[in-house]
Write a protein that holds these residues in place. Structure first.
Motif, mmCIF file in Angstrom:
data_model
loop_
_atom_site.group_PDB
_atom_site.id
_atom_site.type_symbol
_atom_site.label_atom_id
_atom_site.label_comp_id
_atom_site.label_asym_id
_atom_site.label_seq_id
_atom_site.Cartn_x
_atom_site.Cartn_y
_atom_site.Cartn_z
ATOM 1 N N LYS A 224 37.046 3.790 -29.141
ATOM 2 C CA LYS A 224 37.221 5.246 -29.177
ATOM 3 C C LYS A 224 38.167 5.633 -30.312
ATOM 4 O O LYS A 224 37.928 6.616 -31.023
ATOM 5 N N GLY A 227 36.495 5.277 -33.874
ATOM 6 C CA GLY A 227 35.262 6.036 -34.096
ATOM 7 C C GLY A 227 33.980 5.251 -33.925
ATOM 8 O O GLY A 227 32.888 5.832 -33.999
ATOM 9 N N ASN A 230 31.719 6.455 -30.907
ATOM 10 C CA ASN A 230 30.954 7.659 -31.250
ATOM 11 C C ASN A 230 29.734 7.318 -32.094
ATOM 12 O O ASN A 230 28.637 7.841 -31.869
ATOM 13 N N LYS A 241 26.710 13.756 -30.180
ATOM 14 C CA LYS A 241 28.148 13.745 -30.487
ATOM 15 C C LYS A 241 28.905 13.652 -29.178
ATOM 16 O O LYS A 241 28.914 14.574 -28.370
ATOM 17 N N ALA A 242 29.555 12.514 -28.956
ATOM 18 C CA ALA A 242 30.237 12.271 -27.697
ATOM 19 C C ALA A 242 31.641 12.864 -27.680
ATOM 20 O O ALA A 242 32.175 13.188 -26.624
ATOM 21 N N TYR A 244 34.527 11.360 -28.581
ATOM 22 C CA TYR A 244 35.631 10.447 -28.291
ATOM 23 C C TYR A 244 36.536 10.293 -29.501
ATOM 24 O O TYR A 244 36.095 10.450 -30.644
#
Length: 244
Positions: A224, A227, A230, A241-242, A244
Motif C-alpha cells: 500500500k 503504490g 494499487n 482505482k482503489a 490505497y
C-alpha cells in the motif's frame, strides 16, 4: 448448509498450537473458481489477482509458499483443521467470520454486490428466486430479504441456474460478475440496484497464527505504501482505482 452452520462447525474443530512459521512451506488456500480474484488457467495452475498478490506478499515476507485449492463451502473449516495456512479467495471480512478465523487488513476494497439476470429482465428479478454461492455474504443477504435464496457450490452453478430458469437472478460481487456479463454476448445483464454488504477482502489465517498474520500484514502495508497494490488492482480490475 447455512453460512452460520458452516462457521459454527469450523469453530468446533481442534486447533494446533504450533506456529506455521516453523514449517518449511506456507500453504496458500484458494478456491480457483472466482475470476478475476482466483481461477485455474489453461496450464492447470492457480492464477488471477490473488495468485499474483499472494506470491508477492510471500516474497516480501520472506516465506516459501505453495498454493492449494479447496471448495468454497468448506474453505474455512479446512483452514481451521490445518489443511492449509491461509485463505486468499475473494473473502470479505465480516464480524461473523472473524469469530472463527483471523484476518489481515483488506487487500481489496469493499465491492458492491450486483444482481445479474437474463437480458430483458427488469428489477423484479431481484425479488424472486435469487441464486447465490453457498456460505457467502450474498447468500446471507438474500436469505434475510423478501426474495427466495437458492444456494449453489460455485459461481458457475449460480450463472447456470439463471440461464436455465432455475433462478430469476444471481447476486455476487460486481467485479466477479462483470467479466461473465461481458462474455455472455448480450445474454446476461445487470438488473436492479447494487447493494453494499460486507467489508473489504482480506487474507484469513487461523487464530493461533498471529506471527504469520503479522508477517503478511506488514507485507500488505508495504505494498500500500509504495503504490504496488494499487497498480496490481488496476491491472486485474479494468483500471479500478482503489485509493490505497
Amino acid at each position: 448448509m447455512t453460512f452460520t452452520k458452516l462457521l459454527a462447525g469450523a469453530a468446533l474443530v481442534a486447533l494446533s498450537a504450533t506456529s506455521v512459521i516453523a514449517a518449511d512451506t506456507v500453504r496458500m488456500g484458494t478456491e480457483g473458481a472466482y475470476a478475476p480474484y482466483n481461477f485455474i488457467n489453461d496450464k492447470g495452475e492457480v492464477d488471477g489477482y490473488e495468485r499474483e498478490l499472494g506470491d508477492e506478499l510471500c516474497k516480501r515476507a520472506s516465506l516459501d509458499c505453495t498454493w492449494v485449492t479447496n471448495d468454497w463451502d468448506s474453505i474455512i473449516p479446512n483452514l481451521v483443521s490445518g489443511n492449509y495456512d491461509t485463505i486468499m479467495a475473494g473473502m470479505s471480512i465480516t464480524a461473523e467470520r472473524d469469530e472463527v478465523i483471523d484476518f489481515t487488513s483488506e487487500y481489496f476494497p469493499s465491492d458492491p454486490s450486483s444482481y445479474v439476470a437474463l437480458a430483458g429482465a427488469d428489477a423484479s428479478a431481484t425479488k424472486g428466486t435469487v441464486a447465490a454461492q453457498t456460505a457467502t455474504i450474498q447468500a446471507a443477504f438474500v436469505a434475510e430479504s423478501d426474495a427466495t435464496v437458492v444456494e449453489f457450490a460455485t459461481m458457475e452453478d449460480t450463472i447456470a441456474a439463471v440461464r436455465n430458469g432455475e433462478a430469476d437472478s444471481v447476486l455476487a460481487d460486481h467485479a466477479a460478475l462483470k467479466d461473465i456479463v461481458d462474455a455472455s454476448g448480450g445474454a446476461l445483464a445487470f438488473v436492479g440496484e447494487d447493494v453494499s454488504i460486507g467489508g473489504g477482502v482480506g487474507m484469513g489465517v487461523r487464530e493461533s497464527d498471529k506471527e504469520l498474520r503479522d508477517k503478511f500484514e506488514a507485507a500488505i502495508a508495504s505494498m500500500k505504501a509504495d503504490g504496488s497494490l494499487n497498480a496490481m488492482i488496476a491491472k486485474w480490475f479494468d483500471g479500478r482505482k482503489a485509493g490505497y
